[in-house]
Design a protein around this motif. Structure first.
Motif: not given
Length: 237
Positions: A71-78
């Motif tokens: 979750y943290g990686m997805t939101v960060g990249v987005a």
């Protein structure tokens, strides 16, 4: 009825790009901060967010919950990609001559900033909860603890930065008729080569104007004979 100056359309195509004014604008600073916060979050997860305990399988430092790291990686990249796109959009925004395109750009900024702020807040609560549930025995030698704290901290900072960007976009959307709110430029100062032009008025004073487009007031010499009104004579019956 929409005016010609709504969303800054009247200034479109007439102002050159000013790097100093652009990068010192508060909205640009907030976008750069959000961009940096996103890099910190997903880079910490990639580098130190996973550990291996007695096996080759990598486990998430947040209570061994892979969904937390994903979750943290997805939101960060987005949000990293979104910040980059909106920085580019802010550069080309003053050159947009179409009023509808400007309105759509501000509306998209408002929606994306609101969603990003909400996702970061959810991520902050989720990761903080998972980190609180992580026992010290699961992290030998406190491996990944500093990265986990940094991720939670910058999730909180990202929530604040995107919330301020959302409020800024909302203010721009609701006050679209104000050109100065939709562009990073200031209003053009009056030309320095315009000379003051005095105009006489009947009581002996003068009116000084610096507007080169203002026409000379109409003056007319009144004839006293024209002011004499002849009373109509009633017809005799």
């Amino acid at each position: 009825m929409e005016t010609a100056s709504a969303y800054g359309a009247m200034k479109a195509g007439r102002v050159l790009f000013d790097p100093v004014a652009f990068f010192t604008h508060p909205r640009t600073i907030l976008r750069l901060l959000s961009w940096v916060f996103s890099i910190v979050v997903f880079s910490c997860i990639v580098n130190e967010g996973y550990i291996n305990i007695g096996s080759e399988r990598l486990l998430c430092v947040f209570n061994k919950n892979a969904h937390a790291c994903n979750y943290g990686m997805t939101v960060g990249v987005a949000c990293f990609l979104g910040s980059t796109c909106f920085l580019i959009l802010d550069v080309y925004f003053p050159s947009m001559s179409n009023l509808k395109d400007r309105k759509r750009a501000v509306l998209f900024d408002l929606i994306f900033s609101g969603v990003a702020s909400f996702l970061w807040f959810v991520g902050f609560c989720f990761l903080a909860n998972q980190w609180q549930a992580t026992s010290p025995d699961e992290l030998p030698l406190a491996q990944g603890s500093d990265a986990a704290r940094a991720i939670i901290t910058f999730c909180f900072f990202s929530t604040l930065s995107w919330a301020v960007l959302m409020l800024s976009a909302l203010r721009r959307y609701l006050t679209g008729s104000n050109t100065n709110l939709f562009t990073w430029q200031h209003l053009d100062p009056p030309p320095s080569n315009i000379r003051a032009t005095p105009y006489p008025i009947p009581n002996g004073g003068t009116i000084v104007t610096t507007n080169p487009y203002q026409a000379t007031p109409f003056t007319e010499t009144l004839d006293p004979q024209k002011l004499t009104q002849h009373r109509p004579v009633a017809p005799a019956f």
